[in-house]
Design a protein around this motif. Structure first.
Motif, PDB file in Angstrom:
ATOM      1  N   LYS A  49      40.819  35.571  44.017  1.00 57.68           N
ATOM      2  CA  LYS A  49      39.567  36.325  44.107  1.00 57.68           C
ATOM      3  C   LYS A  49      39.656  37.355  45.235  1.00 57.68           C
ATOM      4  O   LYS A  49      39.210  38.502  45.091  1.00 57.68           O
ATOM      5  CB  LYS A  49      38.405  35.361  44.342  1.00 57.68           C
ATOM      6  N   GLN A  52      41.825  40.259  44.093  1.00 60.89           N
ATOM      7  CA  GLN A  52      41.070  41.142  43.193  1.00 60.89           C
ATOM      8  C   GLN A  52      40.146  42.066  43.994  1.00 60.89           C
ATOM      9  O   GLN A  52      40.035  43.256  43.711  1.00 60.89           O
ATOM     10  CB  GLN A  52      40.240  40.301  42.212  1.00 60.89           C
ATOM     11  N   HIS A  53      39.482  41.480  44.995  1.00 59.50           N
ATOM     12  CA  HIS A  53      38.561  42.245  45.830  1.00 59.50           C
ATOM     13  C   HIS A  53      39.310  43.335  46.601  1.00 59.50           C
ATOM     14  O   HIS A  53      38.847  44.482  46.678  1.00 59.50           O
ATOM     15  CB  HIS A  53      37.823  41.299  46.789  1.00 59.50           C
TER      16      HIS A  53
END
Length: 152
Positions: A49, A52-53
């Motif tokens: 995550k 992705q950020h």
């Protein structure tokens, strides 16, 4: 054959990948080098995550830089023509030549924005006249400006 493990790189590692890449490596390489030195993290949903950020933020920054380069390209085209004054001998032949540093100075005077001289491609100029000069503003944006060389 030993099993491979997946890790996410925290920084660029030569011949392996760039920051944020998901790579498969030998377990010993991950355990003895990448993880202890903080060059990689084991793959977990939380880490993915974060990756992705970071990719989304990097894409936004790249888009903003490209837009800024496009805006500056428009400004250069709007200005139209830049003039470089050089000492001239007989028959309009210059003493010396017009360099990319000279073009960078002229652009700085006109736009108040500094451009790296290494990003400017100047044809061979040994006489007065009008020339086309390429200015690389971004990896995907190149501006072509009109340069007039005259005597002073």
């Amino acid at each position: 054959m030993a099993k491979r493990v997946q890790v996410v790189l925290n920084e660029d590692v030569l011949s392996l990948g760039k920051d944020g890449d998901l790579v498969e490596v030998a377990p010993g390489y991950a355990r003895n080098f990448l993880l202890p030195f903080g060059k990689a993290l084991p793959v977990t949903p939380a880490v993915m995550k974060q990756v992705q950020h970071r990719r989304a933020k990097k894409a936004e920054q790249e888009a903003a830089l490209k837009q800024e380069a496009l805006d500056f390209q428009t400004a250069l085209v709007t200005i139209g023509r830049f003039t470089v004054k050089k000492q001239v001998g007989e028959d309009g032949v210059l003493f010396g030549t017009v360099t990319n540093g000279d073009v960078a100075e002229v652009i700085l005077e006109a736009t108040k924005k500094e451009i790296d001289r290494r990003e400017i491609t100047v044809p061979e100029i040994h006489s007065t006249g009008k020339y086309k000069v390429q200015v690389k503003l971004h990896s995907e944006v190149t501006a072509e400006i009109n340069l007039e060389v005259s005597s002073y």
